[in-house]
Design a protein around this motif. Structure first.
Motif, PDB file in Angstrom:
ATOM      1  N   ILE A 170       0.864  -0.995  -0.059  1.00  0.00           N
ATOM      2  CA  ILE A 170      -0.156  -0.071  -0.060  1.00  0.00           C
ATOM      3  C   ILE A 170       0.844   1.240   0.096  1.00  0.00           C
ATOM      4  O   ILE A 170       1.788   1.152   0.696  1.00  0.00           O
ATOM      5  CB  ILE A 170      -0.926  -0.013   1.242  1.00  0.00           C
ATOM      6  CG1 ILE A 170      -2.166  -1.258   1.057  1.00  0.00           C
ATOM      7  CG2 ILE A 170      -1.625   1.134   1.380  1.00  0.00           C
ATOM      8  CD1 ILE A 170      -2.878  -1.220   2.452  1.00  0.00           C
ATOM      9  N   ASN A 171       0.685   2.378  -0.906  1.00  0.00           N
ATOM     10  CA  ASN A 171       1.304   3.426  -0.969  1.00  0.00           C
ATOM     11  C   ASN A 171       0.325   4.628  -0.745  1.00  0.00           C
ATOM     12  O   ASN A 171      -0.761   4.548  -1.121  1.00  0.00           O
ATOM     13  CB  ASN A 171       2.063   3.631  -2.430  1.00  0.00           C
ATOM     14  CG  ASN A 171       3.276   2.815  -2.422  1.00  0.00           C
ATOM     15  OD1 ASN A 171       3.871   2.728  -1.693  1.00  0.00           O
ATOM     16  ND2 ASN A 171       3.570   2.667  -3.639  1.00  0.00           N
ATOM     17  N   LEU A 184       4.198  17.558  -2.722  1.00  0.00           N
ATOM     18  CA  LEU A 184       4.295  16.421  -1.985  1.00  0.00           C
ATOM     19  C   LEU A 184       4.534  16.762  -0.240  1.00  0.00           C
ATOM     20  O   LEU A 184       5.696  17.035  -0.302  1.00  0.00           O
ATOM     21  CB  LEU A 184       5.232  15.371  -2.407  1.00  0.00           C
ATOM     22  CG  LEU A 184       5.178  14.067  -1.721  1.00  0.00           C
ATOM     23  CD1 LEU A 184       3.706  13.421  -1.746  1.00  0.00           C
ATOM     24  CD2 LEU A 184       6.293  13.205  -2.257  1.00  0.00           C
ATOM     25  N   LEU A 185       3.697  16.411   0.569  1.00  0.00           N
ATOM     26  CA  LEU A 185       3.737  16.509   2.013  1.00  0.00           C
ATOM     27  C   LEU A 185       4.289  15.231   2.586  1.00  0.00           C
ATOM     28  O   LEU A 185       4.913  15.321   3.548  1.00  0.00           O
ATOM     29  CB  LEU A 185       2.293  17.183   2.556  1.00  0.00           C
ATOM     30  CG  LEU A 185       2.015  18.588   1.959  1.00  0.00           C
ATOM     31  CD1 LEU A 185       0.726  18.900   2.884  1.00  0.00           C
ATOM     32  CD2 LEU A 185       3.096  19.567   2.432  1.00  0.00           C
ATOM     33  N   HIS A 186       3.516  14.294   2.025  1.00  0.00           N
ATOM     34  CA  HIS A 186       3.789  12.899   2.939  1.00  0.00           C
ATOM     35  C   HIS A 186       3.816  11.827   2.031  1.00  0.00           C
ATOM     36  O   HIS A 186       2.706  11.788   1.074  1.00  0.00           O
ATOM     37  CB  HIS A 186       2.899  12.775   4.098  1.00  0.00           C
ATOM     38  CG  HIS A 186       3.018  11.727   4.933  1.00  0.00           C
ATOM     39  ND1 HIS A 186       4.104  11.587   5.943  1.00  0.00           N
ATOM     40  CD2 HIS A 186       2.070  10.485   4.921  1.00  0.00           C
ATOM     41  CE1 HIS A 186       3.791  10.314   6.443  1.00  0.00           C
ATOM     42  NE2 HIS A 186       2.541   9.800   5.831  1.00  0.00           N
ATOM     43  N   GLN A 187       4.631  10.654   2.264  1.00  0.00           N
ATOM     44  CA  GLN A 187       4.447   9.487   1.353  1.00  0.00           C
ATOM     45  C   GLN A 187       4.687   8.299   2.515  1.00  0.00           C
ATOM     46  O   GLN A 187       5.587   8.387   3.176  1.00  0.00           O
ATOM     47  CB  GLN A 187       5.312   9.581   0.381  1.00  0.00           C
ATOM     48  CG  GLN A 187       5.403   8.049  -0.562  1.00  0.00           C
ATOM     49  CD  GLN A 187       6.328   8.155  -1.483  1.00  0.00           C
ATOM     50  OE1 GLN A 187       7.023   9.143  -1.872  1.00  0.00           O
ATOM     51  NE2 GLN A 187       6.396   7.162  -2.239  1.00  0.00           N
ATOM     52  N   ALA A 188       4.067   7.245   2.353  1.00  0.00           N
ATOM     53  CA  ALA A 188       4.397   6.119   3.624  1.00  0.00           C
ATOM     54  C   ALA A 188       3.908   4.975   2.298  1.00  0.00           C
ATOM     55  O   ALA A 188       2.953   4.630   1.709  1.00  0.00           O
ATOM     56  CB  ALA A 188       3.350   6.422   4.521  1.00  0.00           C
ATOM     57  N   LYS A 189       4.589   4.032   2.630  1.00  0.00           N
ATOM     58  CA  LYS A 189       4.721   2.394   2.281  1.00  0.00           C
ATOM     59  C   LYS A 189       4.389   1.306   3.125  1.00  0.00           C
ATOM     60  O   LYS A 189       5.097   1.356   4.054  1.00  0.00           O
ATOM     61  CB  LYS A 189       5.690   2.386   1.108  1.00  0.00           C
ATOM     62  CG  LYS A 189       5.714   1.048   0.503  1.00  0.00           C
ATOM     63  CD  LYS A 189       6.456   1.150  -0.678  1.00  0.00           C
ATOM     64  CE  LYS A 189       6.491  -0.201  -1.769  1.00  0.00           C
ATOM     65  NZ  LYS A 189       7.199  -0.343  -2.831  1.00  0.00           N
ATOM     66  N   TYR A 190       3.512   0.466   2.831  1.00  0.00           N
ATOM     67  CA  TYR A 190       3.299  -0.697   3.746  1.00  0.00           C
ATOM     68  C   TYR A 190       3.293  -1.849   3.075  1.00  0.00           C
ATOM     69  O   TYR A 190       2.633  -2.315   2.135  1.00  0.00           O
ATOM     70  CB  TYR A 190       1.899  -0.705   4.540  1.00  0.00           C
ATOM     71  CG  TYR A 190       1.874   0.573   5.344  1.00  0.00           C
ATOM     72  CD1 TYR A 190       2.016   0.835   6.692  1.00  0.00           C
ATOM     73  CD2 TYR A 190       1.105   1.950   4.756  1.00  0.00           C
ATOM     74  CE1 TYR A 190       2.033   2.104   7.329  1.00  0.00           C
ATOM     75  CE2 TYR A 190       1.185   3.167   5.482  1.00  0.00           C
ATOM     76  CZ  TYR A 190       1.555   3.044   6.847  1.00  0.00           C
ATOM     77  OH  TYR A 190       1.325   4.309   7.405  1.00  0.00           O
ATOM     78  N   ILE A 191       4.151  -2.569   3.221  1.00  0.00           N
ATOM     79  CA  ILE A 191       4.626  -3.954   2.480  1.00  0.00           C
ATOM     80  C   ILE A 191       3.716  -4.943   3.299  1.00  0.00           C
ATOM     81  O   ILE A 191       3.813  -5.555   4.235  1.00  0.00           O
ATOM     82  CB  ILE A 191       5.875  -4.395   2.540  1.00  0.00           C
ATOM     83  CG1 ILE A 191       6.822  -3.286   2.169  1.00  0.00           C
ATOM     84  CG2 ILE A 191       6.322  -5.556   1.644  1.00  0.00           C
ATOM     85  CD1 ILE A 191       6.690  -2.802   0.592  1.00  0.00           C
ATOM     86  N   ALA A 192       3.029  -5.752   2.361  1.00  0.00           N
ATOM     87  CA  ALA A 192       2.236  -6.862   2.635  1.00  0.00           C
ATOM     88  C   ALA A 192       1.273  -6.886   3.796  1.00  0.00           C
ATOM     89  O   ALA A 192       1.557  -7.421   4.819  1.00  0.00           O
ATOM     90  CB  ALA A 192       2.983  -8.210   2.626  1.00  0.00           C
ATOM     91  N   PRO A 193       0.521  -5.796   4.001  1.00  0.00           N
ATOM     92  CA  PRO A 193      -0.389  -5.464   5.338  1.00  0.00           C
ATOM     93  C   PRO A 193      -1.138  -6.789   5.319  1.00  0.00           C
ATOM     94  O   PRO A 193      -1.679  -7.393   4.261  1.00  0.00           O
ATOM     95  CB  PRO A 193      -0.864  -4.304   4.987  1.00  0.00           C
ATOM     96  CG  PRO A 193      -1.019  -4.161   3.547  1.00  0.00           C
ATOM     97  CD  PRO A 193       0.151  -4.813   3.074  1.00  0.00           C
ATOM     98  N   THR A 194      -1.585  -6.865   6.688  1.00  0.00           N
ATOM     99  CA  THR A 194      -2.647  -7.852   7.037  1.00  0.00           C
ATOM    100  C   THR A 194      -3.702  -7.345   7.610  1.00  0.00           C
ATOM    101  O   THR A 194      -3.410  -6.211   8.294  1.00  0.00           O
ATOM    102  CB  THR A 194      -2.076  -9.122   7.734  1.00  0.00           C
ATOM    103  OG1 THR A 194      -1.544  -8.643   9.099  1.00  0.00           O
ATOM    104  CG2 THR A 194      -1.072  -9.650   7.154  1.00  0.00           C
TER     105      THR A 194
END
Length: 229
Positions: A170-171, A184-194
């Motif tokens: 998820i980006n 761009l103020l903020h960017q986050a990435k979540y790998i294989a979230p459950t």
């Protein structure tokens, strides 16, 4: 004749008990999909769905056997000379119910798997006294997702890559709209979230962002949930 009347009274006396049991079973069955299954995972939902169905089939089978036994007894006592054919039919009812059980179990299993929910990323965004909730479905192409405008000042984009079985990553992007361009103020990435078992748990927690210059505030949090199809 007297024995037939006694059997009828026994059946009539047992009827309120069965009706009371059915009335108690109805709220339990209704509560299961509406409340309990809404806060459980996919595997737990399938197991619970099958367990409730097996319990209902067992109760129905027991009720059928009890009715058949009472009916056969009344036929034997009221018609001592010619009860063979009716009695044989009464004895065939439990066997018929047993033959139907595998088909009922297969139907129940299919219904349980069809009742599985699809993953969604639910984001709650607060800005300028307004609250906006976004439900984002998984996609295969990250470039097909367009940002959502928040009060004409910010833009928020959630990219969920995966399918109904698995989320790859998820980006999250948050932009501020200036007169000329997006910042761009903020960017986050979540790998294989459950999906969390606790419905109160969030994937991101609260994030507080501020625009340059005027320092307008935007808050958001996102949770990976399951939504029934």
């Amino acid at each position: 004749m007297l024995s037939f009347a006694r059997a009828a009274l026994r059946r009539r006396g047992a009827r309120p008990v069965w009706v009371a049991g059915a009335l108690l079973l109805v709220p339990a069955v209704v509560k299961r999909p509406l409340l309990d299954l809404a806060v459980t995972g996919t595997v737990a939902r399938i197991v619970a769905f099958i367990g409730v169905g097996v319990m209902m089939i067992a109760i129905g089978s027991a009720a059928l056997r009890a009715a058949a036994a009472t009916g056969s007894q009344s036929l034997m006592t009221s018609q001592p000379g010619g009860h063979e054919m009716p009695l044989r039919r009464m004895k065939q009812q439990p066997a018929t119910a047993r033959r139907r059980c595998p088909a009922l179990l297969l139907s129940l299993l299919a219904a349980a798997f069809s009742a599985t929910a699809d993953p969604r990323l639910r984001c709650q965004i607060e800005q300028g006294g307004t609250v906006q909730v976004l439900d984002v479905a998984p996609v295969a192409d990250p470039y097909s997702v367009a940002p959502v405008t928040i009060n004409g000042r910010f833009r928020f984009k959630a990219v969920v890559i995966g399918d109904a079985r698995r989320i790859a990553y998820i980006n999250l992007y948050t932009y501020f709209q200036t007169e000329r361009r997006l910042v761009l103020l903020h960017q986050a990435k979540y790998i294989a979230p459950t999906i969390a078992s606790d419905p109160a748990a969030t994937l991101t927690g609260w994030n507080y962002l501020y625009s340059p210059g005027r320092e307008r505030e935007l808050q958001y949090r996102c949770t990976l949930v399951e939504v029934a199809p």
